[in-house]
Design a protein around this motif. Structure first.
Motif, mmCIF file in Angstrom:
data_model
loop_
_atom_site.group_PDB
_atom_site.id
_atom_site.type_symbol
_atom_site.label_atom_id
_atom_site.label_comp_id
_atom_site.label_asym_id
_atom_site.label_seq_id
_atom_site.Cartn_x
_atom_site.Cartn_y
_atom_site.Cartn_z
ATOM 1 N N ALA A 149 -12.938 0.168 11.546
ATOM 2 C CA ALA A 149 -11.948 1.080 10.955
ATOM 3 C C ALA A 149 -11.800 0.730 9.478
ATOM 4 O O ALA A 149 -11.601 -0.434 9.131
ATOM 5 C CB ALA A 149 -10.608 0.930 11.675
ATOM 6 N N ILE A 150 -11.920 1.750 8.607
ATOM 7 C CA ILE A 150 -11.972 1.510 7.153
ATOM 8 C C ILE A 150 -11.095 2.514 6.419
ATOM 9 O O ILE A 150 -11.017 3.674 6.806
ATOM 10 C CB ILE A 150 -13.420 1.717 6.616
ATOM 11 C CG1 ILE A 150 -14.445 1.000 7.484
ATOM 12 C CG2 ILE A 150 -13.534 1.261 5.168
ATOM 13 C CD1 ILE A 150 -15.887 1.363 7.131
ATOM 14 N N ARG A 151 -10.452 2.032 5.320
ATOM 15 C CA ARG A 151 -9.847 3.010 4.415
ATOM 16 C C ARG A 151 -9.768 2.471 2.992
ATOM 17 O O ARG A 151 -9.864 1.258 2.770
ATOM 18 C CB ARG A 151 -8.474 3.473 4.911
ATOM 19 C CG ARG A 151 -7.298 2.600 4.567
ATOM 20 C CD ARG A 151 -6.018 3.255 5.089
ATOM 21 N NE ARG A 151 -4.838 2.502 4.654
ATOM 22 C CZ ARG A 151 -4.041 2.846 3.630
ATOM 23 N NH1 ARG A 151 -4.297 3.934 2.914
ATOM 24 N NH2 ARG A 151 -2.998 2.113 3.318
ATOM 25 N N ILE A 152 -9.595 3.378 2.035
ATOM 26 C CA ILE A 152 -9.298 3.021 0.643
ATOM 27 C C ILE A 152 -7.829 3.343 0.422
ATOM 28 O O ILE A 152 -7.430 4.499 0.493
ATOM 29 C CB ILE A 152 -10.149 3.826 -0.366
ATOM 30 C CG1 ILE A 152 -11.648 3.631 -0.102
ATOM 31 C CG2 ILE A 152 -9.797 3.409 -1.796
ATOM 32 C CD1 ILE A 152 -12.545 4.391 -1.096
ATOM 33 N N PRO A 153 -7.003 2.322 0.157
ATOM 34 C CA PRO A 153 -5.569 2.586 -0.026
ATOM 35 C C PRO A 153 -5.285 3.198 -1.395
ATOM 36 O O PRO A 153 -5.957 2.880 -2.379
ATOM 37 C CB PRO A 153 -4.953 1.184 0.078
ATOM 38 C CG PRO A 153 -6.046 0.248 -0.301
ATOM 39 C CD PRO A 153 -7.345 0.894 0.086
ATOM 40 N N ALA A 154 -4.279 4.064 -1.440
ATOM 41 C CA ALA A 154 -3.895 4.717 -2.697
ATOM 42 C C ALA A 154 -2.710 3.983 -3.306
ATOM 43 O O ALA A 154 -1.581 4.478 -3.286
ATOM 44 C CB ALA A 154 -3.552 6.184 -2.454
ATOM 45 N N TRP A 187 -9.485 10.063 0.150
ATOM 46 C CA TRP A 187 -9.496 8.678 -0.325
ATOM 47 C C TRP A 187 -9.432 8.644 -1.829
ATOM 48 O O TRP A 187 -10.090 9.462 -2.475
ATOM 49 C CB TRP A 187 -10.773 7.973 0.145
ATOM 50 C CG TRP A 187 -10.700 7.470 1.563
ATOM 51 C CD1 TRP A 187 -9.656 7.562 2.433
ATOM 52 C CD2 TRP A 187 -11.753 6.786 2.264
ATOM 53 N NE1 TRP A 187 -9.999 6.984 3.638
ATOM 54 C CE2 TRP A 187 -11.279 6.500 3.557
ATOM 55 C CE3 TRP A 187 -13.050 6.379 1.935
ATOM 56 C CZ2 TRP A 187 -12.054 5.835 4.511
ATOM 57 C CZ3 TRP A 187 -13.812 5.728 2.867
ATOM 58 C CH2 TRP A 187 -13.318 5.455 4.150
ATOM 59 N N PRO A 188 -8.722 7.720 -2.448
ATOM 60 C CA PRO A 188 -7.820 6.779 -1.792
ATOM 61 C C PRO A 188 -6.668 7.524 -1.112
ATOM 62 O O PRO A 188 -6.140 8.469 -1.704
ATOM 63 C CB PRO A 188 -7.296 5.914 -2.942
ATOM 64 C CG PRO A 188 -8.231 6.158 -4.081
ATOM 65 C CD PRO A 188 -8.772 7.529 -3.892
ATOM 66 N N GLY A 189 -6.275 7.050 0.066
ATOM 67 C CA GLY A 189 -5.177 7.713 0.748
ATOM 68 C C GLY A 189 -4.991 7.217 2.168
ATOM 69 O O GLY A 189 -5.774 6.400 2.657
ATOM 70 N N PRO A 190 -3.934 7.731 2.849
ATOM 71 C CA PRO A 190 -3.516 7.176 4.139
ATOM 72 C C PRO A 190 -4.309 7.716 5.329
ATOM 73 O O PRO A 190 -3.746 8.225 6.290
ATOM 74 C CB PRO A 190 -2.039 7.570 4.222
ATOM 75 C CG PRO A 190 -1.952 8.845 3.447
ATOM 76 C CD PRO A 190 -2.976 8.741 2.352
ATOM 77 N N LEU A 191 -5.647 7.627 5.228
ATOM 78 C CA LEU A 191 -6.526 8.060 6.312
ATOM 79 C C LEU A 191 -7.500 6.932 6.614
ATOM 80 O O LEU A 191 -8.187 6.444 5.717
ATOM 81 C CB LEU A 191 -7.316 9.304 5.886
ATOM 82 C CG LEU A 191 -8.397 9.737 6.885
ATOM 83 C CD1 LEU A 191 -7.769 10.209 8.192
ATOM 84 C CD2 LEU A 191 -9.275 10.827 6.283
ATOM 85 N N THR A 192 -7.551 6.515 7.882
ATOM 86 C CA THR A 192 -8.472 5.466 8.311
ATOM 87 C C THR A 192 -9.573 6.109 9.146
ATOM 88 O O THR A 192 -9.291 6.890 10.054
ATOM 89 C CB THR A 192 -7.717 4.411 9.146
ATOM 90 O OG1 THR A 192 -6.751 3.774 8.298
ATOM 91 C CG2 THR A 192 -8.672 3.363 9.700
ATOM 92 N N THR A 216 0.880 -1.167 0.000
ATOM 93 C CA THR A 216 0.000 0.000 0.000
ATOM 94 C C THR A 216 0.918 1.219 0.000
ATOM 95 O O THR A 216 2.141 1.075 0.061
ATOM 96 C CB THR A 216 -0.936 0.051 1.224
ATOM 97 O OG1 THR A 216 -0.203 0.519 2.351
ATOM 98 C CG2 THR A 216 -1.577 -1.298 1.523
ATOM 99 N N GLU A 217 0.338 2.390 -0.047
ATOM 100 C CA GLU A 217 1.171 3.597 -0.022
ATOM 101 C C GLU A 217 1.761 3.851 1.366
ATOM 102 O O GLU A 217 2.727 4.596 1.499
ATOM 103 C CB GLU A 217 0.371 4.811 -0.509
ATOM 104 C CG GLU A 217 -0.575 5.431 0.521
ATOM 105 C CD GLU A 217 -1.881 4.667 0.710
ATOM 106 O OE1 GLU A 217 -1.913 3.426 0.530
ATOM 107 O OE2 GLU A 217 -2.877 5.330 1.077
ATOM 108 N N THR A 218 1.206 3.212 2.411
ATOM 109 C CA THR A 218 1.727 3.432 3.769
ATOM 110 C C THR A 218 2.831 2.416 4.051
ATOM 111 O O THR A 218 4.010 2.762 4.034
ATOM 112 C CB THR A 218 0.614 3.348 4.816
ATOM 113 O OG1 THR A 218 -0.012 2.062 4.768
ATOM 114 C CG2 THR A 218 -0.431 4.445 4.581
#
Ligand code: AMP
Ligand code: MG
Length: 324
Positions: A117-122, A92-97, A32-34
């Motif tokens: 806890a949810i996120r869309i990864p970039a 989103w997409p990005g490093p925010l949950t 992922t980007e993180t």
């Protein structure tokens, strides 16, 4: 046992193998980007249990669920506040949950929590895997619990030699975990400082409440799911306000130094890692630098404390846990 084929290119064949493994309720590491994530079908209990087992992760620490679209995120939530839409549109997409109320019908990950806890990864590979599998993927960092997070496929295999497959997407661009924001509180609450700085988030949310992430004396307090010791190298690690005051006599040798450009010059010269004075660039290289020092055989690592400024919050949080 690690074999060459544990690390696969994220081409059609690599994705096919990954989807097959995920559909069989096992786990796949992906970029992922993180950082690299250890992914499993978020709503298959056996798959999620495999994440906890491989990582040796304590069962009280819940997982982030990765999805490909905002619609898929909303499906997992009992309530989707208006601020979630604005944050998703901006980041989103990005490093925010985002932590929201959990839809009542969900089994699997964190079934005993009333939040999720949810996120869309970039990251193209992460998104391709989400789309090809059609599954929401629970994915913590792909490393043994408490140790340094992986920012390359090689880091993953070294920390988790039994992982069935790692999709190799090269080094992670952010190199530090997502920022976790709780939207179930009257004012959005920061649960974990991370890649996205507070300043950027506040442009969208207005004020953000802080848990006691960092006390005035610079020591870290744990926020939910974050243990005091985490992100830690094998070497004994010390965080210091001024490395020139370090007394090396009590430290296991050889000792190494981790500092940044413009900091006071370190007192000695073997095994020195000098990171950027820019907090984002520093974060991007931090875990890789700790991996390098571990691999070089450092028995102790002295870390020059970065400035006590908000832009350094996520880095300072990780360093204080690495040194705990
Ligand atoms: P990791 O997957 O190791 O990067 O960590 C996930 C982070 O998200 C941890 O700090 C968890 O405590 C946090 N987290 C996951 N689910 C929840 C939840 N439902 N409520 C609060 N925090 C959560
Ligand atoms: Mg982790």
């Amino acid at each position: 046992m690690t074999s060459f084929s544990t690390i696969a290119q994220p081409d059609a064949e690599g994705l096919r193998r990954a989807v097959e493994i995920l559909r069989a309720d096992s786990v796949v590491a992906f970029p992922t980007e993180t950082v690299y994530g250890l992914g499993a079908n978020a709503f298959a209990e056996q798959a999620v249990a495999e994440i906890y087992r491989l990582k040796n992760r304590p069962s009280w620490n819940p997982l982030i669920v990765h999805v490909a679209t905002v619609a898929a995120a909303r499906d997992l939530a009992a309530a989707w506040p208006e601020v979630a839409d604005r944050l998703a549109a901006a980041f989103w997409p990005g490093p925010l949950t985002l932590v929201v109320r959990r839809a009542a019908h969900l089994a699997g990950v964190g079934a005993d929590n009333d939040t999720i806890a949810i996120r869309i990864p970039a990251h193209d590979v992460a998104l391709a895997l989400l789309e090809a599998s059609g599954l929401p993927l629970a994915a913590p960092s792909a490393n043994r619990s408490e140790s340094i997070s992986p920012t390359t496929a090689e880091h993953v295999v070294r920390s988790l030699p039994d992982v069935p497959l790692v999709l190799d997407g090269g080094p992670c661009s952010w190199g530090i975990e997502s920022t976790v924001l709780d939207l179930t509180t009257p004012v959005p609450t920061l649960l974990r400082p991370g890649a996205l700085p507070l300043r950027t988030l506040r442009d969208v949310t207005g004020s953000i409440a802080l848990r006691e992430i960092e006390t005035s004396d610079g020591t870290a307090r744990s926020s939910p799911g974050m243990s005091r010791r985490h992100y830690a190298p094998r070497a004994k690690t010390l965080l210091m306000r001024d490395l020139r005051e370090a007394d090396r006599s009590g430290l296991p040798a050889p000792s190494a130094i981790l500092t940044y450009e413009g900091a006071p010059p370190p007192p000695y010269g073997e095994m020195v890692e000098v990171l950027s004075a820019d907090p984002r660039e520093y974060a991007a290289d931090l875990y890789a630098a700790l991996h390098r020092l571990d691999d070089a055989g450092a028995a102790s690592i002295l870390i020059q404390e970065p400035p006590r400024a908000e832009d350094w919050l996520a880095v300072r949080d990780r360093l204080s846990r690495a040194a705990a």
